[in-house]
Design a protein around this motif. Structure first.
Motif, PDB file in Angstrom:
ATOM      1  N   UNK A 294      -4.431 -46.132 -36.190  1.00  0.00           N
ATOM      2  CA  UNK A 294      -5.691 -46.362 -35.478  1.00  0.00           C
ATOM      3  C   UNK A 294      -6.115 -45.087 -34.760  1.00  0.00           C
ATOM      4  N   UNK A 295      -7.381 -44.735 -34.924  1.00  0.00           N
ATOM      5  CA  UNK A 295      -7.918 -43.550 -34.246  1.00  0.00           C
ATOM      6  C   UNK A 295      -8.295 -43.912 -32.818  1.00  0.00           C
ATOM      7  N   UNK A 296      -7.277 -44.073 -31.974  1.00  0.00           N
ATOM      8  CA  UNK A 296      -7.476 -44.392 -30.568  1.00  0.00           C
ATOM      9  C   UNK A 296      -6.273 -43.871 -29.805  1.00  0.00           C
ATOM     10  N   UNK A 297      -6.228 -44.126 -28.497  1.00  0.00           N
ATOM     11  CA  UNK A 297      -5.061 -43.691 -27.726  1.00  0.00           C
ATOM     12  C   UNK A 297      -4.706 -44.741 -26.684  1.00  0.00           C
ATOM     13  N   UNK A 298      -3.438 -44.749 -26.313  1.00  0.00           N
ATOM     14  CA  UNK A 298      -2.911 -45.792 -25.434  1.00  0.00           C
ATOM     15  C   UNK A 298      -3.642 -45.825 -24.092  1.00  0.00           C
ATOM     16  N   UNK A 299      -4.083 -44.670 -23.599  1.00  0.00           N
ATOM     17  CA  UNK A 299      -4.720 -44.614 -22.293  1.00  0.00           C
ATOM     18  C   UNK A 299      -6.012 -45.390 -22.209  1.00  0.00           C
ATOM     19  N   UNK A 300      -6.618 -45.698 -23.348  1.00  0.00           N
ATOM     20  CA  UNK A 300      -7.890 -46.412 -23.326  1.00  0.00           C
ATOM     21  C   UNK A 300      -7.800 -47.807 -23.930  1.00  0.00           C
TER      22      UNK A 300
ATOM     23  N   UNK B  51     -16.307 -42.076 -13.559  1.00  0.00           N
ATOM     24  CA  UNK B  51     -15.357 -42.817 -14.385  1.00  0.00           C
ATOM     25  C   UNK B  51     -15.166 -42.144 -15.735  1.00  0.00           C
ATOM     26  N   UNK B  52     -16.243 -41.577 -16.282  1.00  0.00           N
ATOM     27  CA  UNK B  52     -16.143 -40.863 -17.563  1.00  0.00           C
ATOM     28  C   UNK B  52     -15.237 -39.652 -17.433  1.00  0.00           C
ATOM     29  N   UNK B  53     -15.318 -38.976 -16.301  1.00  0.00           N
ATOM     30  CA  UNK B  53     -14.443 -37.813 -16.079  1.00  0.00           C
ATOM     31  C   UNK B  53     -12.976 -38.231 -16.050  1.00  0.00           C
ATOM     32  N   UNK B  54     -12.696 -39.380 -15.437  1.00  0.00           N
ATOM     33  CA  UNK B  54     -11.304 -39.856 -15.407  1.00  0.00           C
ATOM     34  C   UNK B  54     -10.813 -40.187 -16.821  1.00  0.00           C
ATOM     35  N   UNK B  55     -11.670 -40.796 -17.630  1.00  0.00           N
ATOM     36  CA  UNK B  55     -11.284 -41.090 -19.010  1.00  0.00           C
ATOM     37  C   UNK B  55     -11.069 -39.806 -19.803  1.00  0.00           C
ATOM     38  N   UNK B  56     -11.891 -38.796 -19.527  1.00  0.00           N
ATOM     39  CA  UNK B  56     -11.703 -37.509 -20.187  1.00  0.00           C
ATOM     40  C   UNK B  56     -10.317 -36.957 -19.890  1.00  0.00           C
ATOM     41  N   UNK B  57      -9.873 -37.072 -18.652  1.00  0.00           N
ATOM     42  CA  UNK B  57      -8.546 -36.586 -18.288  1.00  0.00           C
ATOM     43  C   UNK B  57      -7.464 -37.359 -19.040  1.00  0.00           C
ATOM     44  N   UNK B  58      -7.660 -38.668 -19.188  1.00  0.00           N
ATOM     45  CA  UNK B  58      -6.680 -39.465 -19.929  1.00  0.00           C
ATOM     46  C   UNK B  58      -6.658 -39.082 -21.395  1.00  0.00           C
ATOM     47  N   UNK B  59      -7.839 -38.819 -21.962  1.00  0.00           N
ATOM     48  CA  UNK B  59      -7.899 -38.411 -23.367  1.00  0.00           C
ATOM     49  C   UNK B  59      -7.215 -37.062 -23.559  1.00  0.00           C
ATOM     50  N   UNK B  60      -7.433 -36.149 -22.626  1.00  0.00           N
ATOM     51  CA  UNK B  60      -6.803 -34.826 -22.720  1.00  0.00           C
ATOM     52  C   UNK B  60      -5.289 -34.924 -22.599  1.00  0.00           C
ATOM     53  N   UNK B  61      -4.831 -35.946 -21.867  1.00  0.00           N
ATOM     54  CA  UNK B  61      -3.391 -36.114 -21.652  1.00  0.00           C
ATOM     55  C   UNK B  61      -2.726 -36.914 -22.764  1.00  0.00           C
ATOM     56  N   UNK B  62      -3.511 -37.432 -23.719  1.00  0.00           N
ATOM     57  CA  UNK B  62      -2.931 -38.197 -24.823  1.00  0.00           C
ATOM     58  C   UNK B  62      -1.904 -37.326 -25.534  1.00  0.00           C
ATOM     59  N   UNK B  63      -0.714 -37.840 -25.685  1.00  0.00           N
ATOM     60  CA  UNK B  63       0.375 -37.042 -26.245  1.00  0.00           C
ATOM     61  C   UNK B  63       0.428 -37.183 -27.754  1.00  0.00           C
ATOM     62  N   UNK B  64       1.255 -36.364 -28.357  1.00  0.00           N
ATOM     63  CA  UNK B  64       1.451 -36.402 -29.799  1.00  0.00           C
ATOM     64  C   UNK B  64       2.608 -37.315 -30.186  1.00  0.00           C
ATOM     65  N   UNK B  65       3.091 -38.150 -29.222  1.00  0.00           N
ATOM     66  CA  UNK B  65       4.250 -38.994 -29.517  1.00  0.00           C
ATOM     67  C   UNK B  65       3.983 -39.945 -30.678  1.00  0.00           C
ATOM     68  N   UNK B  66       2.776 -40.516 -30.722  1.00  0.00           N
ATOM     69  CA  UNK B  66       2.479 -41.453 -31.803  1.00  0.00           C
ATOM     70  C   UNK B  66       2.389 -40.736 -33.140  1.00  0.00           C
ATOM     71  N   UNK B  67       1.813 -39.524 -33.134  1.00  0.00           N
ATOM     72  CA  UNK B  67       1.788 -38.732 -34.364  1.00  0.00           C
ATOM     73  C   UNK B  67       3.211 -38.392 -34.780  1.00  0.00           C
ATOM     74  N   UNK B  68       4.052 -38.023 -33.821  1.00  0.00           N
ATOM     75  CA  UNK B  68       5.453 -37.733 -34.134  1.00  0.00           C
ATOM     76  C   UNK B  68       6.118 -38.945 -34.765  1.00  0.00           C
ATOM     77  N   UNK B  69       5.828 -40.133 -34.229  1.00  0.00           N
ATOM     78  CA  UNK B  69       6.395 -41.367 -34.786  1.00  0.00           C
ATOM     79  C   UNK B  69       5.890 -41.596 -36.204  1.00  0.00           C
TER      80      UNK B  69
END
Length: 459
Positions: free
Chosen positions: A214-220, A429-447
């Motif tokens: 899925x093209x998404x991230x856990x933070x959202x 609120x959009x700025x906070x989501x931007x920070x979460x998106x930037x912090x999305x890790x590569x752990x799921x890609x690694x998996x």
């Protein structure tokens, strides 16, 4: 490390995108990401809306030689019937092309050490190809280019169909905050065809898929992802935002040539002063709504960059953009910029952009989230209503244009999102989501890479 990459190169991943811009783009972003992690990648593709191999020299491209009926390629076709016909037409050519790859370790123009097929990653809307890959004994991952929330509504479709909801504003149990009116729909499309398509998509995942990407991230979307995992009991990899993770240049994946001159125009504008308006590559509006959009933008007093592409107005010319209303250009003078296509990622990242008037396609929604840009939402069809509801009622980073597109309502909504207090709160609120998106890790890609690398090759 070199030995690990060498072992991965012996694993080839076969990708098959749905041949539309919003689906080709994330699939090619995923392809670049998989290749950068040491996997060999072959992209099977249709001749219709084919990607340009010259833009991706690191990938192998193989056409499936399909013969598509007119209802697939005809502009303005019923979308549900179009997707059903596309699946039917591509099933046998896809199976034959994949079978050929299973028989051949190398093809003309490919190195013999490019690896054997470990799995296929197929666009989740291509349910016939998902089934065909599984029938050939190839583990297949369904790529969801929409949100996890949208995918959950597709999985829930049999229950929703039998429930017989009648009140449009009624909340759907277990799918809150979605109302009945927010569920996937295509106005004007054959209802039975749409129901049949959704049922086939959900059925193929349940019966044939080895996992879901899925093209998404856990933070959202962590709650939605958790529910999908519980329901399917399959590996679910949240690998997004793909455009950030892959770092593939935007021009490599687009099927349209953007007007880069709009960036120079934005350079002349103050920070957060410009409204960017784009309804994506497929959505259409009626002629009356188009004129109301135009005069609403003019009446708002806000500078804007508007993508007016060929085919934007339903029933209009497909090869040329629709004509602007008489007197509109004189009214906006230098305050508005009209282009037929824009380099959207660069536009949204530009300091001059204050908000994004969007159809809420998932790619556009993710790109706006990742740049911290609040949204003015005008969903048109399919998953866009789901995304719009999450933008406005879960993440709180957008507001609706209104069910009726009328110039006065448009002007008021534009002013609110651009200069009003409500717009300022959404921007925070959009700025906070931007920070979460930037912090999305590569752990799921690694998996995901570990999962693919652990699979025995199919040839």
């Amino acid at each position: 490390m070199a030995g690990q990459e060498q072992r991965r190169r012996r694993h080839r991943v076969v990708l098959f995108p749905l041949p539309f811009q919003g689906h080709v783009t994330p699939m090619l972003q995923l392809a670049a990401l998989l290749h950068s992690r040491g996997l060999a990648v072959t992209v099977l593709h249709t001749a219709f809306n084919a990607p340009d191999p010259a833009r991706h020299p690191e990938l192998a491209f193989v056409p499936i030689h399909e013969a598509l009926p007119d209802e697939v390629t005809c502009p303005g076709a019923d979308i549900a019937r179009q997707l059903l016909a596309l699946n039917t037409a591509c099933e046998a050519p896809f199976r034959d092309a994949l079978a050929s790859l299973l028989l051949l370790r190398g093809r003309r123009g490919q190195d013999q050490d490019q690896g054997s097929v470990a799995c296929a990653v197929v666009d989740g809307q291509c349910y016939a190809a998902v089934d065909a890959a599984a029938q050939l004994g190839v583990p297949v991952l369904a790529l969801r280019t929409d949100s996890a929330a949208t995918f959950r509504t597709m999985l829930a479709f049999p229950r929703l169909r039998d429930a017989g909801y009648e009140m449009l504003d009624e909340l759907v149990p277990d799918l809150e905050p979605l109302r009945v009116r927010d569920l996937i729909r295509v106005d004007g499309s054959d209802a039975d065809a749409l129901c049949g398509f959704i049922a086939r998509v959900a059925g193929a995942v349940r019966s044939s898929a080895s996992g879901v990407v899925v093209n998404t991230f856990e933070g959202i979307e962590a709650p939605e992802l958790a529910k999908i995992r519980r329901e399917l009991s399959l590996p679910v990899f949240a690998v997004g935002p793909l455009h950030l993770m892959s770092r593939a240049p935007a021009e490599q994946t687009t099927l349209r040539a953007p007007d880069g001159g709009c960036l120079a125009w934005l350079d002349t504008r103050p920070p957060r002063s410009v409204l960017y308006v784009s309804l994506g590559s497929v959505a259409t509006v009626g002629h009356a709504a188009f004129e109301e959009m135009a005069w609403g933008l003019a009446g708002s007093g806000v500078p804007f960059l508007w993508v007016v592409r060929p085919g934007l107005v339903a029933g209009g010319e497909e090869e040329a953009p629709p004509p602007l209303p008489d007197g509109f250009s004189e009214e906006i003078k230098n305050r508005g910029k009209i282009v037929t296509w824009a380099p959207q990622r660069e536009v949204l990242a530009h300091a001059a952009i204050g908000a994004f008037w969007t159809h809420c396609g998932w790619n556009s929604t993710l790109e706006s989230v990742c740049e911290g840009v609040p949204m003015l939402v005008q969903p048109c069809f399919a998953d866009q209503t789901v995304n719009a509801r999450y933008v406005t009622h879960v993440w709180g980073v957008g507001m609706e244009v209104g069910e009726v597109i009328e110039r006065g309502i448009v002007a008021e909504a534009v002013a609110k999102v651009m200069v009003g207090e409500e717009g300022a709160r959404m921007r925070e609120r959009a700025h906070r989501l931007k920070m979460e998106a930037s912090a999305a890790t590569s752990l799921s890609i690694d998996s995901l890479i570990h999962y693919i690398s652990s699979l025995p090759t199919a040839n």
